[in-house]
Design an enzyme around this catalytic site. Structure first.
Site, PDB file in Angstrom:
ATOM      1  N   ASP A 160      -7.827 -41.049  -3.072  1.00  0.00           N
ATOM      2  CA  ASP A 160      -7.131 -39.829  -3.641  1.00  0.00           C
ATOM      3  C   ASP A 160      -5.785 -40.205  -3.881  1.00  0.00           C
ATOM      4  O   ASP A 160      -5.181 -41.241  -3.540  1.00  0.00           O
ATOM      5  CB  ASP A 160      -7.339 -38.738  -2.624  1.00  0.00           C
ATOM      6  CG  ASP A 160      -6.613 -39.267  -1.341  1.00  0.00           C
ATOM      7  OD1 ASP A 160      -6.942 -40.372  -0.919  1.00  0.00           O
ATOM      8  OD2 ASP A 160      -5.734 -38.499  -0.716  1.00  0.00           O
ATOM      9  N   ASP A 195      -0.874 -46.573  -5.495  1.00  0.00           N
ATOM     10  CA  ASP A 195      -1.174 -45.946  -4.174  1.00  0.00           C
ATOM     11  C   ASP A 195      -2.505 -45.172  -4.436  1.00  0.00           C
ATOM     12  O   ASP A 195      -2.477 -43.925  -4.710  1.00  0.00           O
ATOM     13  CB  ASP A 195       0.130 -45.111  -3.778  1.00  0.00           C
ATOM     14  CG  ASP A 195      -0.144 -44.262  -2.502  1.00  0.00           C
ATOM     15  OD1 ASP A 195      -1.023 -44.709  -1.721  1.00  0.00           O
ATOM     16  OD2 ASP A 195       0.572 -43.216  -2.322  1.00  0.00           O
ATOM     17  N   GLU A 248      -6.595 -39.063   2.054  1.00  0.00           N
ATOM     18  CA  GLU A 248      -5.487 -39.522   2.774  1.00  0.00           C
ATOM     19  C   GLU A 248      -4.172 -38.709   2.606  1.00  0.00           C
ATOM     20  O   GLU A 248      -3.331 -38.479   3.247  1.00  0.00           O
ATOM     21  CB  GLU A 248      -5.244 -41.123   2.231  1.00  0.00           C
ATOM     22  CG  GLU A 248      -4.247 -41.725   3.478  1.00  0.00           C
ATOM     23  CD  GLU A 248      -2.854 -41.542   2.725  1.00  0.00           C
ATOM     24  OE1 GLU A 248      -2.062 -42.142   3.715  1.00  0.00           O
ATOM     25  OE2 GLU A 248      -2.541 -41.093   1.904  1.00  0.00           O
ATOM     26  N   ASP A 280      -1.739 -50.157   2.187  1.00  0.00           N
ATOM     27  CA  ASP A 280      -1.374 -49.143   1.467  1.00  0.00           C
ATOM     28  C   ASP A 280       0.113 -48.995   1.673  1.00  0.00           C
ATOM     29  O   ASP A 280       0.443 -47.592   2.079  1.00  0.00           O
ATOM     30  CB  ASP A 280      -2.048 -47.857   2.240  1.00  0.00           C
ATOM     31  CG  ASP A 280      -2.058 -46.405   1.662  1.00  0.00           C
ATOM     32  OD1 ASP A 280      -1.587 -46.408   0.571  1.00  0.00           O
ATOM     33  OD2 ASP A 280      -2.247 -45.518   2.196  1.00  0.00           O
ATOM     34  N   HIS A 304       4.094 -41.967  -5.027  1.00  0.00           N
ATOM     35  CA  HIS A 304       4.332 -40.532  -4.795  1.00  0.00           C
ATOM     36  C   HIS A 304       5.206 -39.944  -6.115  1.00  0.00           C
ATOM     37  O   HIS A 304       5.557 -38.752  -5.977  1.00  0.00           O
ATOM     38  CB  HIS A 304       4.805 -40.113  -3.525  1.00  0.00           C
ATOM     39  CG  HIS A 304       3.773 -40.374  -2.218  1.00  0.00           C
ATOM     40  ND1 HIS A 304       3.985 -39.470  -1.039  1.00  0.00           N
ATOM     41  CD2 HIS A 304       2.616 -40.998  -2.289  1.00  0.00           C
ATOM     42  CE1 HIS A 304       3.009 -40.120  -0.381  1.00  0.00           C
ATOM     43  NE2 HIS A 304       2.110 -41.048  -1.168  1.00  0.00           N
TER      44      HIS A 304
END
Ligand SMILES: NCCCC(=O)N[C@@H](Cc1c[nH]cn1)C(=O)O
Ligand SMILES: [Zn+2]
Ligand SMILES: [Zn+2]
Length: 464
Positions: free
Chosen positions: A91, A122, A156, A185, A435
């Site tokens: 995800d 990521d 996650e 990760d 992100h």
């Protein structure tokens, strides 16, 4: 990759909009598609794959959404070999080109050796790198040096919904033969030097609600005669941390592991160009001036961050409102040996103290909405040695031995529930922008990372 092996490319994976953060049916469908594609890829590689139904998620607004399945996959069960279990997630964080992406976030786009796209680093790139490493042994018709298991989830970024229960349930089944757990990760601390991560901070997330009534006021009609909730909240939030970053909650540093000379030396050994780091972060000045202080305040000391205020007027313009009820949000990153429930009590007591001194007629409610423990591993475990050797082989250098200031809750869960050694082997560079807008993975990292994982399997076989 050989199409017979069912190879999917990173471009195809990035094109799937598997956003788990925005709870809407369209993204959930994409998440289910993502997990099905990954299950198919692993099956074609010869893995025994189970897609575990995870039920559904109740949202605060009353709606319910299905949780994408977790993939449990197994390749090989030779009892003479060690078993390495890899955890990853497919995800992604939300991404919208209008937010400042220079390319379509769901179209993997190469510019100057950098592969831009949401999830590139990521965590789709690293998950595929592990799969590619397995696929390389298959393509060469070589036996896998170790038995390999994959646990891959799709929630996650939304807090790994229901994963802990699954790990608990599978402790004596899927995880029974597992010797080592690997997660990829997080990122290196440098652009070019690989790293191994042996610790992460935890997090305790708080809300503090201050309420006068459940409707806003006009500040011309009520301003001057009210205990304003926002004024109380600003005072409460302002009481938490000083301008040098020191947390003001009494007792909060009491349990922090004492610093030893030996530990300071580990920070000295790490390569970090502070100027480059500061410039690439586009920050004028950090709170600390030396590499050692910066690393220690990211990794081995707690930090308190104020995240936002629900109910506040935050639009452009000059609305003359007095919010009737506001909720402040802040969190404390936890380090060894801080305890989540002790921190909860300390923070609650402190806020109650500050609030009572204001003699406000408003109601205050403090809640800890998330309590994630810090994680630290023993760097002398076999797989740390194997990872170091594999890095030497592929990159010709010693790795930086690093910790991560953020939280990877699954690392602690594996350590506590499965009781196996956990290592984080990142393959992304420090500037990959997880992100953030324009997330990327360097082509070099992706390819060398794949080689690193293959070399890791070989080293594990030798050392086990
Ligand atoms: N480099 C890996 C980062 C993983 C991450 O961002 N984790 C979150 C988890 C979390 C903590 N509190 C709420 N969610 C993080 O913010 O550290
Ligand atoms: Zn991630
Ligand atoms: Zn993430």
């Amino acid at each position: 990759m050989d199409p017979k092996l069912g190879g999917m490319t990173l471009k195809e994976w990035v094109a799937i909009e598997s956003d788990s953060v925005q709870p809407v049916p369209r993204f959930r469908q994409e998440l289910f598609r993502m997990m099905a594609v990954a299950a198919d890829t692993l099956q074609r590689l010869g893995a025994r794959v189970t897609s575990v139904d995870m039920g559904s998620q109740q949202l605060p607004d009353g709606q319910s959404l299905p949780i994408p399945p977790v993939i449990l996959a197994e390749l090989g069960n030779d009892p003479t070999k060690g078993t390495v279990c890899f955890y990853g997630h497919l995800d992604v964080q939300p991404a919208d080109q209008g937010d400042g992406w220079l390319t379509d976030p769901y179209v993997l786009t190469e510019v100057d050796g950098k592969l831009y796209g949401r999830g590139a680093t990521d965590n789709k790139g690293p998950v595929l790198a592990w799969i590619n490493a397995v696929s390389a042994f298959r393509a060469l018709e070589q036996d896998l040096p170790v038995n390999i298991k994959f646990i891959i989830e799709g929630m996650e970024e939304a807090g790994s919904v229901a994963l802990e229960e699954l790990v608990e349930k599978e402790k004596n089944r899927f995880f029974s033969g597992v010797d080592y757990i690997v997660i990829s990760d997080n990122l290196w601390i440098s652009q070019r030097k690989p790293a191994i991560t042996y610790g992460t901070r935890g997090n305790s997330y708080f809300t503090v609600e201050v309420k006068c009534r459940d409707q806003d006021f006009h500040s011309g009609t009520f301003g001057g005669i009210l205990h304003e909730p926002m004024a109380d909240l600003v005072a409460l939030l302002g009481s938490l941390v000083d301008s040098s970053g020191h947390i003001l909650v009494p007792g909060i540093y009491d349990e922090v592991a004492p610093l030893t000379e030996e530990e300071i030396n580990t920070y000295k050994a790490i390569h970090l160009d502070l100027e480059e780091y500061r410039n690439s972060s586009r920050v004028e000045k950090f709170l600390f001036d030396t590499k050692e202080e910066i690393l220690m305040h990211l990794w081995r000391y707690p930090s308190l961050s104020i995240h936002g205020i629900e109910g506040a007027f935050d639009e452009p313009g000059a609305k003359t409102v007095i919010p009737g009820q506001v909720i402040g949000k802040f969190s404390i990153r936890l380090v060894p040996h801080m305890n989540v429930s002790v921190v909860e009590k300390q923070v609650t007591r402190h806020l109650e103290d500050v609030f009572s001194k204001r003699n406000s007629s408003n109601k205050m409610v403090v809640s800890m909405t998330l309590g994630l423990h810090p994680w630290i591993a023993n760097i002398n475990d076999t797989q740390y040695l194997a990872a170091k050797r594999a890095i030497r082989t592929v990159f010709g250098t010693e790795p930086d031995m690093i910790r991560d200031g953020s939280t990877i809750p699954i690392a602690k869960m594996f350590q506590e529930i499965v009781h196996k050694s956990v290592v984080l082997i990142p393959l992304g560079a420090v500037d990959d922008g997880e992100h953030s807008q324009n997330e990327k993975i360097n082509r070099w990292n992706y390819i060398e990372g794949t080689k690193l994982f293959a070399a890791f399997f070989l080293e594990m076989a030798q050392l086990h």
